[in-house]
Design an enzyme around this catalytic site. Structure first.
Site, mmCIF file in Angstrom:
data_model
loop_
_atom_site.group_PDB
_atom_site.id
_atom_site.type_symbol
_atom_site.label_atom_id
_atom_site.label_comp_id
_atom_site.label_asym_id
_atom_site.label_seq_id
_atom_site.Cartn_x
_atom_site.Cartn_y
_atom_site.Cartn_z
ATOM 1 N N PRO A 85 51.535 54.673 -2.329
ATOM 2 C CG PRO A 85 52.090 55.693 -4.367
ATOM 3 C CD PRO A 85 51.064 55.731 -3.264
ATOM 4 N N GLY A 86 54.082 55.293 -1.380
ATOM 5 C CA GLY A 86 55.330 55.588 -0.689
ATOM 6 C C GLY A 86 55.883 56.980 -0.877
ATOM 7 C CB ALA A 87 54.646 60.003 -2.639
ATOM 8 C CD1 TRP A 88 52.789 62.286 1.025
ATOM 9 C CD2 TRP A 88 52.156 62.486 3.154
ATOM 10 N NE1 TRP A 88 51.858 63.295 1.092
ATOM 11 C CE2 TRP A 88 51.447 63.436 2.376
ATOM 12 C CE3 TRP A 88 51.916 62.407 4.515
ATOM 13 C CZ2 TRP A 88 50.524 64.316 2.938
ATOM 14 C CZ3 TRP A 88 50.992 63.290 5.081
ATOM 15 C CH2 TRP A 88 50.305 64.230 4.302
ATOM 16 C CG ASP A 114 48.620 51.292 2.366
ATOM 17 O OD1 ASP A 114 48.541 52.533 2.272
ATOM 18 O OD2 ASP A 114 47.763 50.532 1.881
ATOM 19 C CG ASP A 131 43.522 47.659 10.098
ATOM 20 O OD1 ASP A 131 43.700 48.881 10.223
ATOM 21 O OD2 ASP A 131 42.396 47.125 10.177
ATOM 22 C CG ASP A 156 48.014 61.769 1.634
ATOM 23 O OD1 ASP A 156 47.138 62.627 1.895
ATOM 24 O OD2 ASP A 156 48.453 61.582 0.492
ATOM 25 C CE LYS A 196 43.763 61.929 1.802
ATOM 26 N NZ LYS A 196 44.201 61.442 0.488
#
Length: 242
Positions: A85-88, A114, A131, A156, A196
């Site tokens: 959702p955009g945290a990084w 995303d 993509d 991530d 990750k």
């Protein structure tokens, strides 16, 4: 991928006491959903994310990595793969001064990608519903990036969990390996990549691929990554671009 709200493979057992203390909204949910929600309610990183206005607890994983290894600096250009959702992207935008909040420092840029929709964020440009493996996405990145190059690639991202650990591991390794193709196209020589992965039988394949492309590759396990999880991160630095 949406990494914070989708239900993972459950291996946790909520106690009867914890369930009694949980809010009434747990009623009507499955046992797996209840255990996940109870874990979230007691998670200090979830609470910190709310109090510090981060979109997801995963922000603290990147914060810890950057505090220790200095990956993000003012003026750098960053591509955030699997950004929803955009945290990084929030962390990256702050650290590279993408919104220009520090006029005394160089202004960087952040582009997030995303398959899902990503809500707007000051200082970031999002390519939603796209993509990262699509050549058209690569072309869009080259148009948007300064000098068509990035200093840092972050990932991530993760596949939707199938419940089969080895299959999910293989799928995530494949996704991470696709970042090497992206790096060949957009990553500046000397650049860095953080991705990750879930530990498993193909970890060596991913490490070997990164080691061929970067001079320094190390494994990182941030404190915000739960101890019982097989989740780890590769930090690859000094891109060779050969």
């Amino acid at each position: 991928m949406w990494k914070c709200l989708s239900l993972p493979k459950f291996r946790f057992h909520a106690s009867a006491t914890a369930l009694k203390k949980a809010p009434l909204k747990l009623k009507g949910k499955s046992g797996a959903e209840q255990r996940w929600l109870v874990r979230q309610l007691g998670d200090p990183f979830v609470k910190a994310a709310h109090s510090q206005n981060y979109r997801c607890r995963s922000a603290f994983k990147l914060l810890e990595i950057d505090d220790k290894y200095d990956v993000l600096r003012p003026g750098l250009s960053v591509v955030d793969c699997g950004a929803a959702p955009g945290a990084w992207s929030q962390v990256a935008a702050q650290r590279v001064n993408a919104a220009g909040e520090r006029p005394d420092l160089p202004r960087g840029s952040v582009i997030g990608i995303d398959l899902l929709h990503i809500a707007p964020l000051e200082g970031a440009h999002f390519l939603s519903n796209q993509d990262i493996t699509d050549p058209a996405t690569h072309a869009a990145l080259q148009r948007l990036l300064p000098q068509a190059q990035a200093d840092v690639i972050l990932s991530d991202m993760a596949p939707n969990a199938s419940g089969l650990r080895e299959l999910d591991h293989e799928r995530l390794v494949s996704m991470c390996l696709s970042l090497l193709e992206l790096a060949d196209k957009i990553l500046r020589p000397g650049g860095s990549l953080v991705c990750k992965y879930w530990d498993g039988g193909l970890t060596h394949k991913l490490r070997d691929g990164l080691a061929r492309a970067f001079r320094d590759v190390r494994t990182v396990k941030p404190k915000a990554s739960r101890k019982e999880s097989s989740e780890l991160y590769f930090l690859a630095r000094t891109f060779r671009n050969t």
